[in-house]
Design a protein around this motif. Structure first.
Motif, mmCIF file in Angstrom:
data_model
loop_
_atom_site.group_PDB
_atom_site.id
_atom_site.type_symbol
_atom_site.label_atom_id
_atom_site.label_comp_id
_atom_site.label_asym_id
_atom_site.label_seq_id
_atom_site.Cartn_x
_atom_site.Cartn_y
_atom_site.Cartn_z
ATOM 1 N N TRP A 98 0.818 -1.154 -0.016
ATOM 2 C CA TRP A 98 0.031 0.033 -0.040
ATOM 3 C C TRP A 98 0.977 1.187 0.037
ATOM 4 O O TRP A 98 0.668 1.973 -0.759
ATOM 5 C CB TRP A 98 -1.008 -0.089 1.219
ATOM 6 N N ASN A 198 -10.097 0.071 -4.661
ATOM 7 C CA ASN A 198 -8.863 -0.296 -3.803
ATOM 8 C C ASN A 198 -9.623 -0.546 -2.364
ATOM 9 O O ASN A 198 -8.728 -1.437 -1.566
ATOM 10 C CB ASN A 198 -8.315 1.229 -3.330
ATOM 11 N N VAL A 199 -10.840 -0.284 -1.938
ATOM 12 C CA VAL A 199 -11.503 -1.089 -0.893
ATOM 13 C C VAL A 199 -11.815 -2.517 -1.059
ATOM 14 O O VAL A 199 -11.553 -3.347 -0.237
ATOM 15 C CB VAL A 199 -12.636 -0.224 -0.736
ATOM 16 N N THR A 200 -11.864 -2.808 -2.300
ATOM 17 C CA THR A 200 -12.221 -3.995 -2.725
ATOM 18 C C THR A 200 -10.833 -4.799 -2.696
ATOM 19 O O THR A 200 -10.911 -6.243 -2.058
ATOM 20 C CB THR A 200 -12.654 -4.304 -4.230
ATOM 21 N N PHE A 202 -8.358 -4.303 -0.692
ATOM 22 C CA PHE A 202 -7.932 -4.331 0.557
ATOM 23 C C PHE A 202 -8.865 -5.441 1.448
ATOM 24 O O PHE A 202 -8.386 -6.344 1.953
ATOM 25 C CB PHE A 202 -8.159 -3.106 1.374
ATOM 26 N N ALA A 203 -10.128 -5.560 0.999
ATOM 27 C CA ALA A 203 -11.094 -6.409 1.672
ATOM 28 C C ALA A 203 -10.513 -7.747 1.154
ATOM 29 O O ALA A 203 -10.649 -8.889 1.885
ATOM 30 C CB ALA A 203 -12.599 -6.095 1.134
ATOM 31 N N LEU A 204 -10.215 -7.989 -0.202
ATOM 32 C CA LEU A 204 -9.788 -9.487 -0.686
ATOM 33 C C LEU A 204 -8.591 -9.796 -0.151
ATOM 34 O O LEU A 204 -8.097 -10.865 0.095
ATOM 35 C CB LEU A 204 -9.928 -9.458 -2.084
ATOM 36 N N CYS A 205 -7.695 -8.693 -0.239
ATOM 37 C CA CYS A 205 -6.041 -9.245 -0.145
ATOM 38 C C CYS A 205 -5.476 -8.579 1.482
ATOM 39 O O CYS A 205 -4.347 -8.997 1.862
ATOM 40 C CB CYS A 205 -5.130 -8.741 -1.328
ATOM 41 N N GLY A 206 -6.201 -7.562 1.831
ATOM 42 C CA GLY A 206 -5.450 -6.839 3.134
ATOM 43 C C GLY A 206 -4.245 -6.434 2.779
ATOM 44 O O GLY A 206 -3.851 -5.911 1.691
ATOM 45 N N ASP A 207 -3.120 -6.590 3.647
ATOM 46 C CA ASP A 207 -1.811 -6.084 3.678
ATOM 47 C C ASP A 207 -0.916 -7.222 3.087
ATOM 48 O O ASP A 207 0.211 -7.268 2.677
ATOM 49 C CB ASP A 207 -1.117 -5.618 4.904
#
Length: 221
Positions: A98, A198-200, A202-207
């Protein structure tokens, strides 16, 4: 190649939610050509193209963007991507997905400032356009970083970039109303679509997104 085309289509739809914006194929583009002293031949070409039903215009334009962007635009875009998604992204890899994406994206946007201040993408608001272009590139960067790291190739980022460049004018062709800060791919509508993407991610992959092997040596140092 389909991802940037989907983004352009989403930005077009999102732009219709802006107050005062309506679907009026060719109206705004013809007005800008006339204001710039363009020829009658240019105006006639636009009128001929937009004579088709709106959905057909969108489909043809996106198909053309995929073909032109994936073949013609790829060489100049590759030269740019070697620097941004190649060298710079490797250097920033230790910061994580990120931060590396957002920092490289912001730098990419600021790099466009000499063109932006001359009216590129934001002819009505060149000053504010610098901030908008920086925000646009920062928000676009995670999708391109993800593509770059998962595909293990700068060429994939170059294709993405080329298709986006080829299709970016579609909302301006199809819509009337609003302005360069609110509608289109690089306007507020496009930025909101990118924020949602980007929210998607993050929701799918996180960090938990790691660089590919050729970039990993930098991240380990």
């Amino acid at each position: 190649a389909l991802t940037p085309a989907a983004f352009v289509a989403s930005a077009l739809v999102a732009s219709l939610a802006v107050p005062g914006v309506r679907c009026a194929p060719g109206e705004a583009m013809i007005a800008s050509i006339v204001a710039a002293g363009g020829s009658q031949e240019q105006v006639d070409q636009i009128r001929c193209f937009v004579a088709a039903p709106p959905l057909e215009i969108v489909q043809k334009s996106l198909l053309k963007a995929v073909v032109v962007g994936g073949i013609v635009n790829i060489i100049p875009c590759f030269g740019e991507e070697v620097g941004w998604r190649g060298w710079l992204l490797r250097e920033l890899a230790p910061l994580g997905f990120w931060r590396a994406s957002l920092i490289s994206g912001a730098m990419w946007g600021l790099w466009h400032a000499p063109l932006t201040i001359q009216g590129h993408n934001y002819p009505q608001h060149p000053g504010a356009g610098i901030a908008m272009m920086t925000a646009f590139c920062a928000l676009l960067s995670p999708s391109m970083t993800l593509l770059r790291w998962k595909s293990r190739s700068v060429w994939s980022a170059a294709i993405f970039h080329g298709v986006l460049n080829a299709g970016g004018a579609l909302p301006m062709l199809m819509l009337a109303g609003g302005n360069d800060l609110t509608i289109g791919v690089t306007g507020l509508a496009g930025l909101l679509v990118l924020a949602g993407a980007n929210v998607t991610i993050f929701a799918l992959c996180g960090d938990d997104i790691r660089p590919v092997l050729e970039d990993a040596w930098v991240a380990k140092q």
